[in-house]
Every structure is written in C-alpha cells, then in structure tokens.
Design a protein around this motif. Sequence first.
Motif, short mmCIF file in Angstrom:
data_model
loop_
_atom_site.label_atom_id
_atom_site.label_comp_id
_atom_site.label_asym_id
_atom_site.label_seq_id
_atom_site.Cartn_x
_atom_site.Cartn_y
_atom_site.Cartn_z
N UNK A 186 -0.01 6.16 0.92
CA UNK A 186 -0.51 6.87 -0.26
C UNK A 186 -0.53 5.96 -1.48
N UNK A 187 0.53 5.17 -1.67
CA UNK A 187 0.61 4.28 -2.82
C UNK A 187 -0.46 3.19 -2.72
N UNK A 188 -0.66 2.63 -1.54
CA UNK A 188 -1.67 1.59 -1.39
C UNK A 188 -3.07 2.14 -1.66
N UNK A 189 -3.33 3.37 -1.23
CA UNK A 189 -4.62 3.99 -1.52
C UNK A 189 -4.80 4.20 -3.02
N UNK A 190 -3.72 4.58 -3.70
CA UNK A 190 -3.78 4.80 -5.14
C UNK A 190 -4.09 3.52 -5.90
N UNK A 191 -3.39 2.43 -5.56
CA UNK A 191 -3.59 1.20 -6.33
C UNK A 191 -4.96 0.59 -6.03
N UNK A 192 -5.47 0.79 -4.81
CA UNK A 192 -6.82 0.32 -4.52
C UNK A 192 -7.83 1.06 -5.37
N UNK A 194 -7.38 2.13 -8.20
CA UNK A 194 -7.20 1.67 -9.58
C UNK A 194 -7.71 0.25 -9.81
N UNK A 195 -8.25 -0.38 -8.75
CA UNK A 195 -8.85 -1.69 -8.93
C UNK A 195 -8.11 -2.85 -8.34
N UNK A 196 -7.02 -2.60 -7.62
CA UNK A 196 -6.26 -3.67 -6.97
C UNK A 196 -6.86 -3.92 -5.58
N UNK A 197 -7.01 -5.18 -5.22
CA UNK A 197 -7.43 -5.52 -3.86
C UNK A 197 -6.18 -5.58 -2.99
N UNK A 198 -6.19 -4.83 -1.88
CA UNK A 198 -5.04 -4.74 -0.99
C UNK A 198 -5.39 -5.36 0.35
N UNK A 199 -4.53 -6.25 0.82
CA UNK A 199 -4.69 -6.86 2.14
C UNK A 199 -3.38 -6.68 2.89
N UNK A 200 -3.45 -6.06 4.07
CA UNK A 200 -2.23 -5.90 4.85
C UNK A 200 -2.43 -6.35 6.29
N UNK A 201 -1.51 -7.21 6.73
CA UNK A 201 -1.46 -7.54 8.14
C UNK A 201 -0.78 -6.39 8.85
N UNK A 202 -1.35 -5.94 9.96
CA UNK A 202 -0.80 -4.75 10.59
C UNK A 202 -1.07 -4.71 12.09
N UNK A 203 -0.12 -4.11 12.80
CA UNK A 203 -0.33 -3.77 14.21
C UNK A 203 -0.74 -2.31 14.35
N UNK A 204 -0.68 -1.57 13.26
CA UNK A 204 -0.94 -0.14 13.27
C UNK A 204 -2.44 0.10 13.22
N UNK A 205 -3.03 0.48 14.35
CA UNK A 205 -4.48 0.67 14.40
C UNK A 205 -4.93 1.85 13.55
#
Length: 247
Positions: A186-192, A194-205
């Motif tokens: 939820x927080x990552x969706x919020x900051x995106x 708001x204009x932040x570029x989010x990059x996450x390495x993940x195994x979670x499909x």
Amino acid sequence: MKMIISAIRRGGASGVRQVTLDGVAAGYPGRPVLSQLDAVIPAFATTAVVGPNGSGKSTLLGAVAGVISVTAGTVTHRTGARPAYVVQRSAVSDALPITVRDTVAMGRWGRRGLWRRASARDRSVVEGCLERLRIGPLADRRLAELSGGQRQRALVAQGLAQEADLLLLDEPVTGLDEAARRIIAEVLAEVTAQGVTVVQATHDLRAARRADHCLLLHEGRLLDSGPPAGVLIDEALERLWGLPARR
C-alpha cells in the motif's frame, strides 16, 4: 504534477526514463553477474525486477544505486534524480544497538550530514515515515527485537525518509506475513502515485503482476521487459522456474 504523472502512467510511462542501462557489466571480485545488460526503468512508475536466484536482481539494484561498481557500460539517471536503496532485512546485523527511530532517522543523513543536529523538519519526516509504515509504537525498541515484518517496515521507512525520487528495494516482502506485505504494498503504491519511481527486486509474482513495468532477468542478462502481462507468460515462467503463469 499529479495529472502529468497520471497521464504518463496511462500511456505506459512512454518517453520518460528514470534510469537507462547500456551494456552494463557488474558483479563482485571473482564473480561477474551482469553481462552486457541493456534496460530501461520508466519514471513515475513501479518496476518489478524478476528472475531466478542468481539472475542478477540484487546486483542490478546495487548498480543503479551506485553501491556496486559497474565494470563496463553506463548507468544514466534522469537529470537531478536521487536514489534511495532499501536492503533486505537480513543484511542488517542484530548486533547494532539502534532503535527503530534511529534506523529511520539514518535516512536523513544524506540531506543534513552525519554530524549536524536533526532539524524540526528531519524529526517530522521521521515520525511521518514511522506512522506511514505503522511502526510508531515500536519507535523506541531496538531493531534487533523486531519480527521480520516489523524490521522490514523499518527499513522501508528509512528509505522513504530520504525523500528520494527513486526508491530501490531488494526483496522487500520475501518471507513476510500477509499483513506486512499488504502494508508495504500500500505504501509503495502511494508513493508511486505521488511521483516517486519504485523499483523492487522480487520473487513474489503477485507483486510483480501489480507493477507497471517488469524486467525479467536470466543469468545476468535481460530476457524480456515491458508490462507484466506480456512478460510473465507461461513460456517464460515454465522455462525459468517450471511454474504456471497463474498461481
């Protein structure tokens, strides 16, 4: 600004690049990982970096963050952009005698310097990040006393406290319970938004499919990139993991 960001995201983040990697090679002493990697990370969007263990996900994040040296090629950031790098919780030693508030406050060091006293603005940002990740009541506890999910939320809060344009997260939800996963998502969706570029390495499909953009790595090279629906397809998942496309 929000209207511009929304328009860019609806158009697939076309034309605005947060980071461009051209022919990048990087790795560790005696162990090369990335080889001739070309990739684009779109601005104002969420990018999932996906691939099997050893494919180069963490190395790519480290190269973009500048904490891993590039031995060939170039990493070009959007003009004026600053990255914040959130490590895995396992990378933080239990021996560190710091509180949760201290951990988050470290995110302000880049703006005010290590030896300057925290300003009212610094303290406000730290408290806001603690509340945003719902760890305010834990602020005075030692980081080592927290559960895995609580500790990871503290590290994400530290990343947010940097108020960076680019937030890089290495496996932020791996091994966490569903509640912690949901809070971080939820927080990552919020900051995106708001204009932040989010990059996450993940195994979670599931997390990868919720992203706007996906980079699929294999053996240090970019296998595919684009919207997750076109990248995380049956053929790719069966080839790399032996998994069906939907789980």
